[in-house]
Write an enzyme that holds these catalytic residues in place. Structure first.
Site, short mmCIF file in Angstrom:
data_model
loop_
_atom_site.label_atom_id
_atom_site.label_comp_id
_atom_site.label_asym_id
_atom_site.label_seq_id
_atom_site.Cartn_x
_atom_site.Cartn_y
_atom_site.Cartn_z
CD GLU A 114 -2.32 -1.03 2.82
OE1 GLU A 114 -2.18 -0.13 3.62
OE2 GLU A 114 -3.37 -2.18 3.03
CE LYS A 116 4.75 5.24 7.34
NZ LYS A 116 4.37 6.55 7.65
CG ASP A 118 3.40 12.84 5.45
OD1 ASP A 118 3.29 12.72 6.27
OD2 ASP A 118 4.39 13.63 4.95
CE1 TYR A 225 -4.19 2.57 9.34
CE2 TYR A 225 -3.81 4.60 7.95
CZ TYR A 225 -3.60 3.75 9.10
OH TYR A 225 -3.45 4.48 10.38
CE LYS A 315 8.76 6.81 6.80
NZ LYS A 315 9.47 7.97 7.21
CB CYS A 409 18.30 48.30 -7.38
SG CYS A 409 18.45 47.14 -8.71
CB CYS A 412 19.76 50.22 -11.53
SG CYS A 412 18.22 50.69 -10.43
CB CYS A 427 14.40 48.04 -8.13
SG CYS A 427 15.09 49.08 -9.28
CB CYS A 432 15.66 48.42 -12.85
SG CYS A 432 17.07 47.40 -12.21
S1 IVH Z 1 -0.87 0.29 8.76
C1 IVH Z 1 0.43 -1.21 12.85
N1 IVH Z 1 -1.17 1.49 6.46
O1 IVH Z 1 1.79 5.31 9.28
C2 IVH Z 1 0.23 -0.91 11.46
N2 IVH Z 1 -0.66 2.85 8.07
O2 IVH Z 1 4.00 4.78 11.18
C3 IVH Z 1 -0.63 0.46 11.37
N3 IVH Z 1 0.03 4.95 7.57
O3 IVH Z 1 0.27 5.96 12.56
C4 IVH Z 1 -0.61 1.37 10.40
N4 IVH Z 1 -0.39 4.95 5.80
O4 IVH Z 1 -1.14 6.88 10.44
C5 IVH Z 1 -0.92 1.54 7.66
N5 IVH Z 1 -1.51 2.39 4.20
C6 IVH Z 1 -1.19 2.48 5.76
C7 IVH Z 1 -0.82 3.66 6.08
C8 IVH Z 1 -0.40 3.79 7.43
C9 IVH Z 1 0.18 5.78 6.33
C10 IVH Z 1 0.33 5.69 8.94
C11 IVH Z 1 -0.32 5.65 10.21
C12 IVH Z 1 0.41 5.21 11.34
C13 IVH Z 1 1.83 5.34 10.89
C14 IVH Z 1 2.64 4.38 11.24
#
Ligand code: IVH
Length: 680
Positions: A114, A116, A118, A225, A315, A409, A412, A427, A432
Site C-alpha cells: 500500500e 503510506k 502522509d 487502511y 520509505k 537595487c 542599478c 527597486c 532598471c
Molecule cells: S498500517 C500497525 N497502512 O503510518 C500498522 N499505516 O508509522 C498500522 N500510515 O500511524 C498502520 N499509511 O497513520 C498503515 N497504508 C497504511 C498507512 C499507514 C499511512 C500511517 C499510520 C500510522 C503510521 C505508522
C-alpha cells in the site's frame, strides 16, 4: 403522515443522500448534479425541522452543525494504534522479509503493498452501522475525540450499507489533497492571510479546530487502511486485502492502488514504481507499507513493543537534506521585486544536487530566523524550486550573521522601497536594466509570446547594446542590428527574425501573461481574455468587472487596473499595437471572425506521446475552441486524450470511467480529419 411514515421518508432520503455522497466523494462517479443534491438535502432538512425528535447525529444534515467545543475529550483506544518500523533500502526490506520467513512455516506468503499516506491517523467506531466516534491517534493508547470534525469529511460514511458487525473500529489516514491545498493557500494569499507550510500540517491543524464549521471549510479526505477491532461473533475475511475489499462494500474509501503481491521482489518493484510516480497522485505519501496478507500469519508473528512485526514502512528517498547556508544573495525580478535566495553548500536532495534555494522575501527569512552560517533543512518537493524549510538553531556557535535586505537595487543602485502591506521589496527605478532583462526573459518564454531563440543571454546583449529599451522594441529589430551582436550568425539571425514575426499572432491571453503583471498567470489571463475579448476593453475596465470573473479576487483585480493606470505601460501597449501584435482573444488571422466554440465547457486531460500535435499545440487547439485542459484526471474530466505509452492517467480514467479518445477521435470531434488521411 404519521410518525412512522415520516421516519420511513427520512430513512429513504438519508440513504439516498449518503449514496450520492458515496458516488461523488468516494467513487468519483456522480449520478446527479449539485442542484438535485441540494433539493434532496432541503427536503430532508424540512422534514427534520417539522419532526426534530427524529434527528440523529448521523443524519447527513448534521455533518456540520454542532456548537464549538471548549476542549476535546480524551478517548482510551480499545486496542492501541501502533507505529511501523522503517526500511530505507532494498536490503532493509529483504532483512525484514527473511526474519518473517524464519517465523512462518510456509516458504511463500503473500504481501499486501500500500501507499503510506502522509497525513493523520484516525480511528472510527461504528455501532449498528452508524458512525458514533472518531479519535486521533494521540500517543497510541489515548487520543482526542474529534468526532464532529471527522463528520465534516464527506468520504467518511455516517451510515454504512451492506452487512456489518454490530460494533467495530476502522483505521485510516486523513489528508489534505495537494491540489486543494494549493488552491487553499492561493486564496489565503489573495485575501492577504498567512499561508500554510504543507498539506500535512494543514490537515492536522484542520482536525484540531474546536469549531467544526472551520474544519468543514477544509476539503479533507481519508483512506481507510485497516480494521482496529470487531466485537461479537462476526465473520470477517481473513486476509488484509480481502478485508479492505469488504470494507469498501460497506461504503469506506479505500485507496485504489493497493496490490496483493506474491513475494519480496514484487514488493520491491511496487516501491520502485511509486518512487517514480509519487508526484502523479493528489496526496503526499512518504513511502509504501508492506503487510503480511494473512491474518493468521499476522497473529503468528505478532507485535514487539509498539510495532507490529507483520508490517513495515519502506520509505521513499528523502526530499529533505541538511546543509550550510553559505550566504544570501539577491536578484531583481521582472516586476522590480528584490528577491533573496540562499547560496548553499552543495547538497544532494533526493538524487539532485542543490546549490541554491529560494527564500521568497524578507518576512520569510525573519519568520524562520535564518542566519548566514546556519545549518539549514532544504526540501525539494515535486518539481518545485528547492526551499529552505528551517534552520537548526541548536547548532549555532555565535558566528552566524543576520541578514538585511539591501537599501539599493543590486543592479542599478536606485533606492529600494517596501510597501507596508506587501512582503516584497521593490527597486524604485522602472527602467532598471536587471528588471528589463527578467521581463524580456519572461516575455519571450514558452507560456508567454514563445519567441524561439531569444532567451536571457540574447535579451541581455540587446539591452546592453542599447538596441531595446522595452519589450516592444523586440518587434522593430532589424537584421543588421541582430547580426552585429556577438555569437549571432546568418542562420541564427534568420531564425530569430522569423520567430519574432511568428509570435505577433499569439492570442491575447499569452500577451497578458507576457506583460508580466503581478499575479497574472495563464489561467487568470485566459479568463480575462474570454470575458473581454480585446485589449482595449481590458484597459478601460474597472476593478469590479475583474472581480466578477471566477478566481479573480481584489488583489489580482487591483494589480491589473494599476498596471493599466501607468502611462509608461499604456505607451508600451501602443507600441506593441503599432508593431502589429494581435490584441484580440483569438490568434487566427482574421480576428473579426472568432472560431466556433465547438469544445465549449468540455474538460480534457492529455497524456502519452502524440503524433500530430505537440503537447502545447493540442492544448492551444482545445482552448481556442472553448475547451479547458487539466493536468490530472478527475471526475470533472470529460475526456482523456491518450497517445502512445500513456501511463497512470490512462488507468485513472479507466477506474473513474472517463472516456478515452485517440488523437484521431479528437480530430474527428473538432471536425478535422487526421492529417494522414488521403481524402483530407
Ligand atoms: S498500517 C500497525 N497502512 O503510518 C500498522 N499505516 O508509522 C498500522 N500510515 O500511524 C498502520 N499509511 O497513520 C498503515 N497504508 C497504511 C498507512 C499507514 C499511512 C500511517 C499510520 C500510522 C503510521 C505508522
Amino acid at each position: 403522515m404519521n410518525k412512522n411514515m415520516f421516519q420511513h421518508k427520512i430513512d429513504g432520503l438519508r440513504s439516498e443522500i449518503e449514496r450520492h455522497n458515496r458516488l461523488y466523494f468516494i467513487e468519483d462517479n456522480p449520478e446527479i448534479g449539485d442542484r438535485e443534491y441540494d433539493e434532496l438535502m432541503l427536503e430532508l432538512l424540512q422534514i427534520e425541522k417539522e419532526n426534530p425528535e427524529l434527528i440523529i447525529p448521523q443524519s447527513p444534515t448534521q455533518r456540520v452543525g454542532s456548537d464549538p467545543l471548549t476542549e476535546f475529550s480524551q478517548i482510551d483506544h480499545q486496542i492501541p494504534l501502533l507505529s511501523l518500523g522503517n526500511a530505507f533500502d532494498d536490503d532493509d526490506l529483504s532483512g525484514w522479509h527473511e526474519r518473517m520467513s524464519g517465523l512462518i512455516e510456509s516458504d511463500k506468503f503473500a504481501l499486501a503493498c500500500e501507499l503510506k499516506f502522509d497525513g493523520l491517523a484516525v480511528a472510527l467506531v461504528y455501532e449498528n452501522g452508524l458512525f458514533v466516534q472518531g479519535a486521533t491517534r494521540g500517543n497510541g493508547a489515548t487520543g482526542e475525540d474529534i468526532t464532529s470534525n471527522l463528520k465534516t469529511i464527506r468520504s467518511i460514511p455516517l451510515q454504512l450499507i451492506g452487512d456489518y458487525p454490530p460494533r467495530f473500529e476502522v483505521r485510516g489516514e486523513v489528508y489534505f489533497p495537494k491540489s486543494a491545498f494549493e488552491k487553499f493557500n492561493a486564496d489565503r494569499e489573495t485575501n492577504g492571510l498567512a499561508t500554510y507550510a504543507n498539506p500535512r500540517n494543514t490537515a492536522a491543524g484542520s482536525l484540531r479546530q474546536l469549531d467544526s464549521a472551520v474544519t468543514a471549510q477544509r476539503p479533507l479526505d481519508i483512506f481507510i487502511y485497516g480494521l482496529g477491532w470487531v466485537e461479537g461473533n462476526f465473520q470477517i475475511p481473513q486476509t488484509h486485502i480481502r478485508c479492505l475489499e469488504y470494507l469498501k462494500t460497506l461504503g469506506f474509501k479505500i485507496n485504489p492502488f493497493n496490490e496483493l503481491v506474491p513475494d519480496l521482489e514484487h514488493a520491491i518493484e511496487f516501491h520502485r514504481k511509486w518512487v517514480q510516480n509519487r508526484n502523479s497522485i493528489d496526496y503526499d505519501c512518504d513511502g509504501i507499507v508492506v503487510k503480511i496478507d494473512s491474518f493468521d500469519y499476522q497473529q503468528h508473528v505478532g507485535t514487539v513493543g509498539r510495532e507490529p512485526r507483520w508490517a513495515i514502512a519502506y520509505k521513499f528517498p528523502s526530499t529533505q537534506s541538511i546543509t550550510k547556508l553559505l550566504d544570501i544573495g539577491v536578484n531583481v525580478g521582472r516586476t522590480g521585486t528584490i528577491n533573496p535566495y540562499a547560496i548553499l553548500e552543495p547538497v544532494n536532495v533526493g538524487g539532485v544536487t542543490v546549490k541554491q534555494a529560494t527564500l521568497h522575501n524578507e518576512d520569510y527569512i525573519k519568520a524562520k530566523d535564518l542566519r548566514i552560517g546556519d545549518r539549514v533543512v532544504v526540501e525539494r518537493a515535486g518539481e518545485v524550486i528547492p526551499q529552505v524549510v528551517s534552520s537548526q538553531k541548536n547548532h549555532r556557535n555565535g558566528t552566524e550573521q543576520k541578514f538585511w535586505m539591501p537599501r539599493e537595487c543590486p543592479s542599478c543602485k536606485s533606492p529600494t522601497n517596501r510597501n507596508p502591506d506587501e512582503s516584497a521589496l521593490y527597486c524604485t527605478n522602472s527602467s532598471c536594466p536587471a528588471q528589463l532583462v527578467r521581463l524580456v526573459e519572461h516575455f519571450v518564454s514558452k507560456s508567454a509570446m514563445d519567441v524561439d531563440g531569444v532567451g536571457g543571454k540574447l535579451g541581455n546583449s540587446l539591452i546592453q547594446s542599447g538596441l531595446i529599451s522595452d519589450v516592444a522594441d523586440i518587434y522593430t529589430l532589424e537584421r543588421e542590428q541582430l547580426i552585429s551582436l556577438d555569437r549571432m550568425g546568418e542562420k541564427s539571425t534568420s531564425n530569430v527574425i522569423e520567430a519574432i514575426a511568428d509570435s505577433k499572432d499569439r492570442p491575447l491571453s499569452r500577451l497578458l501573461v507576457a506583460l508580466g503583471i503581478s499575479h497574472i498567470g495563464t489561467e487568470v489571463a485566459e479568463n480575462i481574455a474570454n470575458r473581454f475579448g480585446n485589449m482595449d476593453k481590458i484597459m478601460k475596465a474597472g476593478v469590479e468587472s475583474f472581480t466578477d470573473i471566477p478566481d479573480i479576487g481584489p488583489k489580482i483585480a487591483e494589480s491589473i487596473t494599476n498596471y493599466f493606470r501607468s502611462s509608461s505601460n499604456i505607451l508600451l501597449i501602443h507600441k506593441l499595437k503599432l508593431a502589429g501584435i494581435n490584441m484580440n482573444k483569438n490568434s487566427d488571422n482574421d480576428p473579426s471572425e472568432p472560431q466556433a466554440q465547438v469544445l465549449r465547457d468540455i474538460r480534457f486531460c492529455v497524456t502519452g506521446r502524440l503524433n500530430q500535435f505537440s503537447r502545447s499545440e493540442i492544448q492551444d487547439r482545445i482552448k481556442e475552441l472553448g475547451g479547458t485542459v487539466s493536468g490530472s484526471v478527475s471526475s470533472l474530466t470529460n475526456y482523456l486524450i491518450a497517445g502512445e505509452e500513456a501511463g497512470s492517467k490512462l488507468s485513472d480514467a479507466a477506474r473513474i470511467g472517463i472516456p478515452v479518445l485517440s488523437e484521431d477521435d479528437f480530430l474527428a470531434m473538432i471536425h478535422q480529419r487526421p492529417f494522414y488521411d488521403d481524402d483530407a
